[in-house]
Each structure stands twice: as C-alpha cells, then as structure tokens.
Design an enzyme around this catalytic site. Structure first.
Site, PDB file in Angstrom:
ATOM      1  N   ASP A  33       0.927  -1.015  -0.298  1.00 33.56           N
ATOM      2  CA  ASP A  33      -0.118   0.081   0.045  1.00 33.56           C
ATOM      3  C   ASP A  33       0.949   1.193   0.129  1.00 33.56           C
ATOM      4  O   ASP A  33       1.956   1.294  -0.850  1.00 33.56           O
ATOM      5  CB  ASP A  33      -0.893   0.003   1.408  1.00 33.56           C
ATOM      6  CG  ASP A  33      -2.119   1.033   1.244  1.00 33.56           C
ATOM      7  OD1 ASP A  33      -2.969   0.923   0.465  1.00 33.56           O
ATOM      8  OD2 ASP A  33      -1.824   1.877   2.064  1.00 33.56           O
ATOM      9  N   TYR A  92     -11.763   8.371  -2.466  1.00 27.23           N
ATOM     10  CA  TYR A  92     -11.203   8.664  -1.209  1.00 27.23           C
ATOM     11  C   TYR A  92      -9.939   9.690  -1.056  1.00 27.23           C
ATOM     12  O   TYR A  92     -10.237  10.375   0.008  1.00 27.23           O
ATOM     13  CB  TYR A  92     -10.917   7.079  -0.784  1.00 27.23           C
ATOM     14  CG  TYR A  92      -9.905   6.466  -1.018  1.00 27.23           C
ATOM     15  CD1 TYR A  92      -8.556   6.512  -0.207  1.00 27.23           C
ATOM     16  CD2 TYR A  92      -9.728   5.910  -2.138  1.00 27.23           C
ATOM     17  CE1 TYR A  92      -7.411   5.910  -0.349  1.00 27.23           C
ATOM     18  CE2 TYR A  92      -8.577   5.067  -2.732  1.00 27.23           C
ATOM     19  CZ  TYR A  92      -7.396   5.231  -1.617  1.00 27.23           C
ATOM     20  OH  TYR A  92      -6.279   4.495  -1.973  1.00 27.23           O
ATOM     21  N   TYR A 149      -1.521  11.411   1.874  1.00 30.73           N
ATOM     22  CA  TYR A 149      -2.237  11.694   0.679  1.00 30.73           C
ATOM     23  C   TYR A 149      -2.391  13.470   0.555  1.00 30.73           C
ATOM     24  O   TYR A 149      -2.300  13.496  -0.725  1.00 30.73           O
ATOM     25  CB  TYR A 149      -3.783  11.139   1.086  1.00 30.73           C
ATOM     26  CG  TYR A 149      -3.891   9.962   0.999  1.00 30.73           C
ATOM     27  CD1 TYR A 149      -4.215   8.887   0.262  1.00 30.73           C
ATOM     28  CD2 TYR A 149      -3.637   9.068   2.516  1.00 30.73           C
ATOM     29  CE1 TYR A 149      -4.195   7.583   0.299  1.00 30.73           C
ATOM     30  CE2 TYR A 149      -3.898   7.680   2.615  1.00 30.73           C
ATOM     31  CZ  TYR A 149      -3.994   7.108   1.475  1.00 30.73           C
ATOM     32  OH  TYR A 149      -4.101   5.591   1.782  1.00 30.73           O
ATOM     33  N   HIS A 204      -7.217  -6.323  -0.606  1.00 30.26           N
ATOM     34  CA  HIS A 204      -6.339  -5.267  -0.479  1.00 30.26           C
ATOM     35  C   HIS A 204      -5.095  -5.811   0.419  1.00 30.26           C
ATOM     36  O   HIS A 204      -3.967  -5.580   0.148  1.00 30.26           O
ATOM     37  CB  HIS A 204      -6.784  -4.005  -0.297  1.00 30.26           C
ATOM     38  CG  HIS A 204      -5.686  -2.999  -0.157  1.00 30.26           C
ATOM     39  ND1 HIS A 204      -4.747  -2.577  -1.324  1.00 30.26           N
ATOM     40  CD2 HIS A 204      -5.257  -2.304   0.630  1.00 30.26           C
ATOM     41  CE1 HIS A 204      -4.093  -1.638  -0.904  1.00 30.26           C
ATOM     42  NE2 HIS A 204      -4.201  -1.282   0.301  1.00 30.26           N
TER      43      HIS A 204
END
Length: 316
Positions: free
Chosen positions: A101, A150, A230, A295
């Site tokens: 990830d 998201y 992010y 995931h």
C-alpha cells in the site's frame, strides 16, 4: 509475538518506534494505510525463523512514532529520509525491502533515491507509478474517479478526521481491513462512511485482539498524520520532477490480490501485465496475482506472502 523486540530510534528529527526480531541479512518492512508495524507481525516471525533480521517500524505519524503537525512534513523525501536515517543509526548498509500500500509507494521512492541501499524489493498492491509531468495527481484522480474518490476526500485538513471521529475506532478499523470491493473506493460527502460496509463477521485472519491493537494506537495518535501522506500527493509530484523517467534499478517481485481495489483501478491490469510496468521496472522478475484475495494481502494470506518473500530474497 513476545520475542519481537521494541525500540525507539532517533532519525531525521523524529523518534521512530521499531519492531524487530532475528539475526542475519536485514529485511525492512514498510506498512501502509491505515496500518502499523503490526501488519507485518506474521512475516516478522516467518522470516526471522529462516535466518533473517526482520525490522518493521511504525512510519511517521503512526503508532508509537512521532507525528509532526505540518502537512508538508509527510513528503516522500521525509518518509524515505526516516528509513535511511534508521538504517544508518542501526549500522545497516543494505536491506531487502518489502512494502504494501503506501509502504509500497515509499519503497518505490526509496529505490529511486537510494538504490545503493537495496538488495531486492518485494512490493504489494501498488505498482510503480511513473510521473506524468503534464498532469498533477489530484487533477487526474478527480477527472477519472470524481470528487468522492477517497484520496480526493482526504485532502481538506480536518474534514475526514471529523468523519472518522464519529465512528468507534475499532469499528472503523474493521470497515477498512475487511473491505472487499474490486473497484475504486468512493466516500460520498452526503453519505460518508456508511457506504463502506461493516463486515458481518471478522475473517479468519483477523481477530478482535488484532482490531483492538490497531484501534488503541489510532485512538492515541489520531488519523491526521496518516492522512497527510495523501495530502502531499501534489507536493510529491512537484518534488519528484528531477526523477521523471528514471527507472527502478533493483530486482523486484510484485504481489497483488485479484480483488484488490488498486488492481481494479482503471487501466491498472493493462499497465501491470502489458509491458508498461516492466518498462519502468526493468528488473521486474515476477508478478504474482493471488486469486480471491483483497487489498490487505500480507494479513489475509500471511503464510503465503511470507513464503513468496522468502523464495525471492534467498536468491540474492
């Protein structure tokens, strides 16, 4: 688990919590969102029992590692800098890298910045994303997936944290870790996290004890640090300009589940399997697609992932 050692190491201006076990060549594990060193608990035991020193830190902003307040303290340069500083402090020159990830993204950056420190890389879920000098990442995400995607929803400081705070943290962790959607994740503003389903029961690979461990650490630290990764998407794009077109020049194995939401992003399968990925990662030796796996592959298929890592790195 009680054999895993926990220490705090000063690196790059922060104190970093590090879990480690074993002796031998070093394997450095880099976790993703919303995870911790704990995501690698099974692989730490697996690799250490096979003659490796396995090390898994809590990344900056997570768990028992410091969380600087500024959004701009979470760029790729900071994150790789923390890991290089950690290795220097421990007197380790080269490592096998393993990422998942966000940890996979950090591992790709690590290989771009300091390939001299990497023997080989096993990365999961997120393939190498070549920099497009013409398009900022957030503009691209909005154009392809819309404002409810998201990563777009994570951009406004404080907003998504407020939504997270309205749900019990253990319940929130279950929503994330048990998520099985083979499509991009959207969190519409009007319905929020109610669109992310609650699992009817925990899967066999995740216990209430596991969930409570995650929840306790996120209750202590909050989600701002992790979400700031992010928020640096466009800033990373700017900072990465000097590395445009640079290839990953270390041996690589890539593992993904066919139910992984990233694998099912638009154009991703074609990129991975039709030559694009290999163009930027010329020493890509293996691509493993695990059927029926979502995931959080390193937890869902802990033993198999441990074996995949071991079979690859023992060659070097």
């Amino acid at each position: 688990m009680e054999k895993i050692e926990h220490t705090t190491v000063g690196t790059n201006g922060i104190n970093m919590h590090v879990a480690s076990i074993g002796t031998g060549p070093v394997v450095l594990f880099i976790h993703g969102f919303p995870e911790l060193w704990y995501s690698w608990r099974n692989q730490l035991l697996y690799l250490s029992s096979r003659g490796y020193r396995a090390i898994a830190p809590d990344l900056r902003g997570y768990g028992d590692t410091d969380a600087p307040p500024s959004v701009t303290s979470y760029t790729a340069l900071h994150l790789v800098g923390d890991l290089i500083g950690l290795l220097d402090k421990l007197g380790i020159h080269q490592v096998f890298l393993v990422g998942h990830d966000w940890g996979a993204l950090i591992a790709w950056y690590f290989c771009l910045f300091r390939p001299d420190r990497v023997k080989a890389l096993v990365n999961m879920s997120v393939p190498f994303p070549p920099r497009n000098p013409a398009v900022r990442p957030l503009n691209n995400f909005r154009a392809v997936y819309g404002d409810d995607y998201y990563i777009c929803r994570f951009q406004e400081p404080g907003e998504i944290e407020e939504e997270f705070a309205q749900i019990d943290t253990a319940r929130l962790m279950k929503k994330f870790l048990c998520l099985r959607i083979a499509k991009p994740l959207c969190i519409p503003k009007d319905t929020g996290l109610s669109t992310v389903p609650d699992p009817s029961a925990l899967p066999s690979w995740l216990s209430e004890e596991d969930v409570n461990y995650y929840a306790s650490k996120f209750n202590q630290k909050g989600f701002t640090g992790p979400v700031n990764y992010y928020r640096c998407s466009d800033l990373n794009w700017e900072l990465m300009a000097p590395w445009t077109g640079v290839q990953i020049e270390v041996p690589v194995k890539f593992i993904v589940g066919d139910q992984d939401l990233v694998y099912n992003n638009k154009g991703m399968k074609e990129y991975i399997h039709d030559g694009g990925f290999k163009k930027y990662v010329p020493y890509l030796q293996e691509v493993v697609v695990m059927e029926g796996v979502a995931h959080f592959i390193n937890q869902e298929k802990a033993e198999e992932v441990g074996a995949h890592i071991y079979e690859f790195i023992k060659k070097f």
